[in-house]
Design an enzyme around this catalytic site. Sequence first.
Site, PDB file in Angstrom:
ATOM      1  N   GLY A  88       0.818  -1.205   0.000  1.00 25.20           N
ATOM      2  CA  GLY A  88       0.000   0.000   0.000  1.00 25.20           C
ATOM      3  C   GLY A  88       0.851   1.254   0.000  1.00 25.20           C
ATOM      4  O   GLY A  88       0.516   2.252  -0.649  1.00 25.20           O
TER       5      GLY A  88
ATOM      6  N   TRP B  39       2.165   1.609  -3.452  1.00 24.95           N
ATOM      7  CA  TRP B  39       1.094   2.057  -4.353  1.00 24.95           C
ATOM      8  C   TRP B  39       1.050   3.588  -4.393  1.00 24.95           C
ATOM      9  O   TRP B  39       0.771   4.176  -5.438  1.00 24.95           O
ATOM     10  CB  TRP B  39      -0.251   1.508  -3.876  1.00 24.95           C
ATOM     11  N   HIS B  40       1.345   4.219  -3.258  1.00 22.50           N
ATOM     12  CA  HIS B  40       1.285   5.675  -3.204  1.00 22.50           C
ATOM     13  C   HIS B  40       2.459   6.340  -3.908  1.00 22.50           C
ATOM     14  O   HIS B  40       2.361   7.511  -4.282  1.00 22.50           O
ATOM     15  CB  HIS B  40       1.224   6.145  -1.750  1.00 22.50           C
ATOM     16  N   GLY B  41       3.564   5.642  -4.077  1.00 25.67           N
ATOM     17  CA  GLY B  41       4.685   6.265  -4.759  1.00 25.67           C
ATOM     18  C   GLY B  41       5.920   5.387  -4.757  1.00 25.67           C
ATOM     19  O   GLY B  41       6.129   4.587  -3.844  1.00 25.67           O
TER      20      GLY B  41
ATOM     21  N   PHE C 170      -0.636   9.711  -7.708  1.00 29.08           N
ATOM     22  CA  PHE C 170      -0.758   8.302  -7.377  1.00 29.08           C
ATOM     23  C   PHE C 170      -1.550   7.541  -8.418  1.00 29.08           C
ATOM     24  O   PHE C 170      -1.555   6.327  -8.396  1.00 29.08           O
ATOM     25  CB  PHE C 170      -1.414   8.122  -5.994  1.00 29.08           C
TER      26      PHE C 170
END
Length: 466
Positions: free
Chosen positions: A317, A320-322, A466
Site C-alpha cells: 500500500g 502504491w502511493h509512490g 498516485f
Amino acid sequence: MVFTSHIFVFYFLPLVLLAYYAVPWKRNLLLLFASYIFYGWWDPRFVALMFLATLANYVCGGIIARAPHGSRTRHAALVAAVAISLGMLGFFKYFVFAQSNLNALVVWFGGTPFPVLQVVLPVGISFFVFQSLSYSIDVYRGESPPVRSLADFACFVALFPQLIAGPIVRYNTIAEQLVEREHSLDKFACGTALFILGFAKKVLLANAMGAVADAVFGAETRGCLDAWFGVCAYAFQIYYDFSGYSDMAIGLGRMFGFEFLRNFDSPYLADSITDFWRRWHISLSTFLRDYLYIPLGGNRKGPWRTYANLAIVMLLGGLWHGASWVFVIWGAYHGFLLAFERWRGKESVYARLPRQIRVGFTFVLVLFSWVLFRSPTLAEAGAYFQALFALSNADGSPALLAGELYTRGNVGLMALCALVAFQRVQAFDWVQRMSWPRLLLVLAVFVYSLLTMFVQAFNPFLYFQF
C-alpha cells in the site's frame, strides 16, 4: 483537467450534463467520449494506455466468463489480466525507481551506473489499472456477470468523476448501474450539493493549509512549534484535498445517476490505527483487503501469518502511493501498528483511556506518518522529526518567525479545519436531506469558493501523483 478550474466548472461539466440529459440513449457511450476528452486534456497519448488496460481486461474477463469453472483456460486468462495490468503499472510507476536503486548498488560495488531511462508517470494510472483489474477478478470469482459491451466497460474504467484520483470504484459495485440507473431531481440536487461542498473543501481549506505546510516543510530550519503547526497543516491539507475530491467525484456520479461508495468516514475521529484504516481512503483499504490480504490468507492461518500479511499489505500500500523508500517506510510504519494492534486483539495500548484521549493519541500517530508521507527523502523526514521533538538546534526559520506563518488567517483556518474534521457528520451525510435553507447555504459557499478559485495561484491535487 481538474475539477477546481473554470474550464471544468463553466464549460466541460455544463456541456456534458446538457448532452447527457438531452439525449436519453447511448448515455454510456456519451460519458465514455467525454471521459476520454477529460483525461486526454492533460496528455492525449495516455488515452491509448488507458484503453489498452481496458481492452486487456475486457478480453480476459470475457474468456473467464465463457470458460468452464476450474479450467486451465480460465486460470490462464486471470493470470494474463493480472500480469498485463500490474506490468503496465510497474513499468510506468516503478521502472525509474528500480533503475535508480540498481545504479546505487552498482556504484556501491565500484561499477559504472547505467543510463537512466526517464518514464513519464500517467496521471491516475493506479486508479484506472486497479479498477479495470477488479473486473477480471470479480468475474473469475463469480461475484459479477460479464459486461454486456466493450463501450460499457470502457465507460466504467474511464468514468471521469473518479478517473484521476478515485475513489477506486470496483466493478462489482457498479455492474448493475452500467445497465440501468436511477435519475431523479432529488438525487441530482444531492449530488450537486456534495460536489459543491467538496469543491469548497479543496479551494477554501486544502489549498490554504497546503501553502502553510509547504512553507514549513520547505524551510531550511524550523522550530518545534513550527514543525507541529506544519504537520497539522499537512494533515488537514491531505484530508480536505482527497476527501474533497472524493466528495466531488461521488457528487458528480449522482448527477449522472451513479452511486459510488463512501470513501471517508471522519478518519481523524479514529481511536486506533485499525479504526483509522476503516475510515481513511475506504476504497483502497477494502480493495487491498479483498484482493490482497484475504488471498494471502488473511487471519485464517494463525497469528504470525496474520501479522505478516498485514505488513505485506501495508508495504505494498505504501508503494502504491509512490515509488520511493519514504513511502515504503510509511507503509511499514502503518503495517507495524496494525499488526501490533491485531496482536492485542485489535486494541491500541491506550484502549482503556477515555475516547477523547484515544482519538488524540491516534491523531498524533497519524501525524508522525504524515511527516514520512510529505518528506521527499528519509533524511528530510529525520530532520523534521528532530524539530518535532525539539532535538535540533534551530529556533525556527527567519521567514516563519517574521510572522508569515502564524497570521490570524492561518490560525483561524487551522481552527476551522479542526472543527470540521473532528465532526461525526461530514458532507456525505449532511447532503442526504436537502432543504431550502441548506440549498441557499450551499449556493453561497459555491459563489465564495468560485471567487476564491479565481484569485488562487496554488491549486494542486495531491493524489494526482498516485
